[in-house]
Scaffold this motif. Structure first.
Motif, PDB file in Angstrom:
ATOM      1  N   LEU A 156       0.769  -1.035   0.071  1.00  0.00           N
ATOM      2  CA  LEU A 156      -0.110  -0.177   0.142  1.00  0.00           C
ATOM      3  C   LEU A 156       0.719   1.268  -0.144  1.00  0.00           C
ATOM      4  O   LEU A 156       0.500   2.240  -0.625  1.00  0.00           O
ATOM      5  CB  LEU A 156      -1.018  -0.001   1.128  1.00  0.00           C
ATOM      6  N   LYS A 157       1.912   1.256   0.842  1.00  0.00           N
ATOM      7  CA  LYS A 157       2.816   2.547   0.669  1.00  0.00           C
ATOM      8  C   LYS A 157       3.263   2.762  -0.593  1.00  0.00           C
ATOM      9  O   LYS A 157       3.379   3.821  -1.104  1.00  0.00           O
ATOM     10  CB  LYS A 157       4.010   2.324   1.852  1.00  0.00           C
ATOM     11  N   GLN A 158       3.898   1.530  -1.172  1.00  0.00           N
ATOM     12  CA  GLN A 158       4.245   1.823  -2.660  1.00  0.00           C
ATOM     13  C   GLN A 158       3.532   2.154  -3.679  1.00  0.00           C
ATOM     14  O   GLN A 158       3.573   3.049  -4.653  1.00  0.00           O
ATOM     15  CB  GLN A 158       5.137   0.458  -3.155  1.00  0.00           C
ATOM     16  N   ALA A 159       2.178   1.740  -3.393  1.00  0.00           N
ATOM     17  CA  ALA A 159       1.091   2.035  -4.350  1.00  0.00           C
ATOM     18  C   ALA A 159       0.562   3.447  -4.184  1.00  0.00           C
ATOM     19  O   ALA A 159       0.228   4.132  -5.008  1.00  0.00           O
ATOM     20  CB  ALA A 159       0.042   0.998  -4.533  1.00  0.00           C
ATOM     21  N   LEU A 160       0.526   3.825  -2.944  1.00  0.00           N
ATOM     22  CA  LEU A 160       0.101   5.266  -2.589  1.00  0.00           C
ATOM     23  C   LEU A 160       0.914   6.375  -2.943  1.00  0.00           C
ATOM     24  O   LEU A 160       0.730   7.563  -3.307  1.00  0.00           O
ATOM     25  CB  LEU A 160      -0.401   5.238  -1.152  1.00  0.00           C
ATOM     26  N   TYR A 161       2.373   6.176  -2.781  1.00  0.00           N
ATOM     27  CA  TYR A 161       3.197   7.438  -2.974  1.00  0.00           C
ATOM     28  C   TYR A 161       2.921   8.033  -4.183  1.00  0.00           C
ATOM     29  O   TYR A 161       3.145   9.300  -4.345  1.00  0.00           O
ATOM     30  CB  TYR A 161       4.641   6.900  -2.580  1.00  0.00           C
ATOM     31  N   PRO A 162       3.081   7.276  -5.479  1.00  0.00           N
ATOM     32  CA  PRO A 162       3.178   7.884  -6.600  1.00  0.00           C
ATOM     33  C   PRO A 162       1.916   8.722  -6.761  1.00  0.00           C
ATOM     34  O   PRO A 162       1.775   9.579  -7.757  1.00  0.00           O
ATOM     35  CB  PRO A 162       3.238   6.702  -7.719  1.00  0.00           C
ATOM     36  N   ARG A 163       0.903   8.147  -6.083  1.00  0.00           N
ATOM     37  CA  ARG A 163      -0.430   8.938  -6.362  1.00  0.00           C
ATOM     38  C   ARG A 163      -0.709  10.254  -5.459  1.00  0.00           C
ATOM     39  O   ARG A 163      -0.967  11.224  -5.833  1.00  0.00           O
ATOM     40  CB  ARG A 163      -1.755   8.131  -5.743  1.00  0.00           C
ATOM     41  N   LEU A 164       0.152  10.461  -4.384  1.00  0.00           N
ATOM     42  CA  LEU A 164       0.329  11.461  -3.229  1.00  0.00           C
ATOM     43  C   LEU A 164       1.038  12.441  -3.841  1.00  0.00           C
ATOM     44  O   LEU A 164       1.209  13.581  -3.575  1.00  0.00           O
ATOM     45  CB  LEU A 164       0.555  10.905  -2.171  1.00  0.00           C
ATOM     46  N   LEU A 165       2.079  12.072  -4.743  1.00  0.00           N
ATOM     47  CA  LEU A 165       3.560  12.702  -5.125  1.00  0.00           C
ATOM     48  C   LEU A 165       3.189  14.079  -5.498  1.00  0.00           C
ATOM     49  O   LEU A 165       3.546  15.189  -5.515  1.00  0.00           O
ATOM     50  CB  LEU A 165       4.364  11.924  -5.600  1.00  0.00           C
ATOM     51  N   PRO A 166       2.326  13.973  -6.917  1.00  0.00           N
ATOM     52  CA  PRO A 166       1.832  15.227  -7.500  1.00  0.00           C
ATOM     53  C   PRO A 166       1.203  16.228  -6.560  1.00  0.00           C
ATOM     54  O   PRO A 166       1.318  17.513  -7.254  1.00  0.00           O
ATOM     55  CB  PRO A 166       0.945  14.617  -8.555  1.00  0.00           C
ATOM     56  N   ILE A 167       0.400  15.513  -5.823  1.00  0.00           N
ATOM     57  CA  ILE A 167      -0.388  16.539  -4.901  1.00  0.00           C
ATOM     58  C   ILE A 167       0.797  17.393  -3.927  1.00  0.00           C
ATOM     59  O   ILE A 167       0.719  18.450  -3.819  1.00  0.00           O
ATOM     60  CB  ILE A 167      -1.237  15.978  -3.807  1.00  0.00           C
TER      61      ILE A 167
END
Length: 242
Positions: free
Chosen positions: A86-97
Motif C-alpha cells: 500500500l505504501k508503494q502504491a499510494l506514494y506515486p498518487r500522493l506525490l503530484p499533490i
C-alpha cells in the motif's frame, strides 16, 4: 497468488479511487476518503499482528506521555506485505499533490519519483527508524491533536486505515482534523472511517489561498474518544524517523 499479483491487487485498489476528486477534496479540506484498501480478512490479520511483540520496534503508552489515552506500536521494517504494498502504491498518487502544494508555497519539491529513493534520502539524513504504526483504542481512549514530524525531512501527506467496523466493533473514535487558517479561527472536521478504507490527510501544513496569495496553514489530527468497544488503526507515514 504470486507476490507480483498481490502487489498489483493493492495497486488496483489504490488506483480505483477518483484521484481528481480526491485531490480537489484535499485542496478544499485537507483530507479525503480513499477507496477500500484492505479486505475484512486483511484487516483482521493486521489486528491480530498487534499482539505479536516481535513485529514491532517500540510501544508507546499515550497516557504516560500525555498524548491522549491508548497505545500504539511502530512496526519493524521490512513491513508486512499489505503495508509495504500500500505504501508503494499510494506514494506515486500522493506525490503530484505534494509537489503542487509545495510549489504554491514557493518551496523546493525535494521528493523523488520513487518511494525507496525518498526513504534513502531520509536514511542519509539520519532518519532511519520505521514509522508505520498500529494504534489500539479501547473504551474512553482518545488521541490528542498532533502532527507526525520525525525529523527535518517530511512528506506532507499521510494515510490512516480503520481496521475495525464502526457501529459494530466500536462507537465513537471519529478521525479529527483541525486546521489553523491564516488570520482566522481554526476549522475542525470529523470523519467516521469505514472498515478497510483509507483516509489521506495533511501531515503538517498545506497551502491556503487568500487575497495576499498562498499561505501555509498548520494542520493537526487526532481521534475522538471511543464510547464503546475497540478500534485498531493502521497509520502510513511516508518519511522515516530520526
Amino acid at each position: 497468488m504470486s507476490t507480483t499479483d498481490a502487489a498489483d491487487l493493492h495497486a488496483r485498489r489504490v488506483d480505483s479511487g477518483d484521484w481528481a476528486a480526491i485531490s480537489d477534496e484535499l485542496d478544499e479540506y485537507g483530507g479525503s476518503l480513499l477507496p477500500q484498501l484492505l479486505t475484512p480478512q486483511e484487516a483482521a490479520e493486521l489486528r491480530d499482528l498487534y499482539d505479536v511483540d516481535d513485529a514491532f520496534r517500540q510501544t508507546v503508552d499515550m497516557g504516560r506521555v500525555r498524548f491522549g489515552q491508548g497505545q500504539y506500536k511502530y512496526l519493524h521494517a521490512p513491513y508486512p506485505q499489505p503495508v509495504e504494498r500500500l505504501k508503494q502504491a499510494l506514494y506515486p498518487r500522493l506525490l503530484p499533490i505534494a509537489r503542487d502544494w509545495w510549489g504554491k508555497l514557493g518551496r523546493e519539491t525535494i521528493w523523488p519519483d520513487a518511494l525507496d529513493e525518498w526513504l534513502d534520502m531520509c536514511h542519509e539524513a539520519g532518519q532511519t527508524r520505521s514509522t508505520a504504526i498500529l494504534l489500539r483504542y479501547g473504551t474512553r481512549d482518545w488521541n490528542a491533536l498532533h502532527r507526525d514530524l520525525y525529523g527535518d525531512l517530511v512528506f506532507p501527506l499521510q494515510v490512516v486505515i480503520n481496521l475495525n467496523e464502526p457501529g459494530v466493533d466500536h462507537t465513537g473514535g471519529e478521525f479529527l482534523l483541525v486546521e489553523q487558517r491564516p488570520r482566522a479561527q481554526s476549522r475542525g472536521s470529523a470523519f467516521l472511517l469505514p472498515q478497510g478504507h483509507g483516509y489521506v490527510f495533511t501531515t503538517s501544513e498545506r497551502p491556503v489561498q487568500s487575497s495576499r496569495g498562498w499561505s501555509a496553514a498548520p494542520v493537526r489530527h487526532g481521534v475522538s474518544a471511543i464510547r464503546s468497544g475497540e478500534r485498531t488503526t493502521l497509520a502510513l507515514v511516508f518519511h522515516d524517523a530520526a
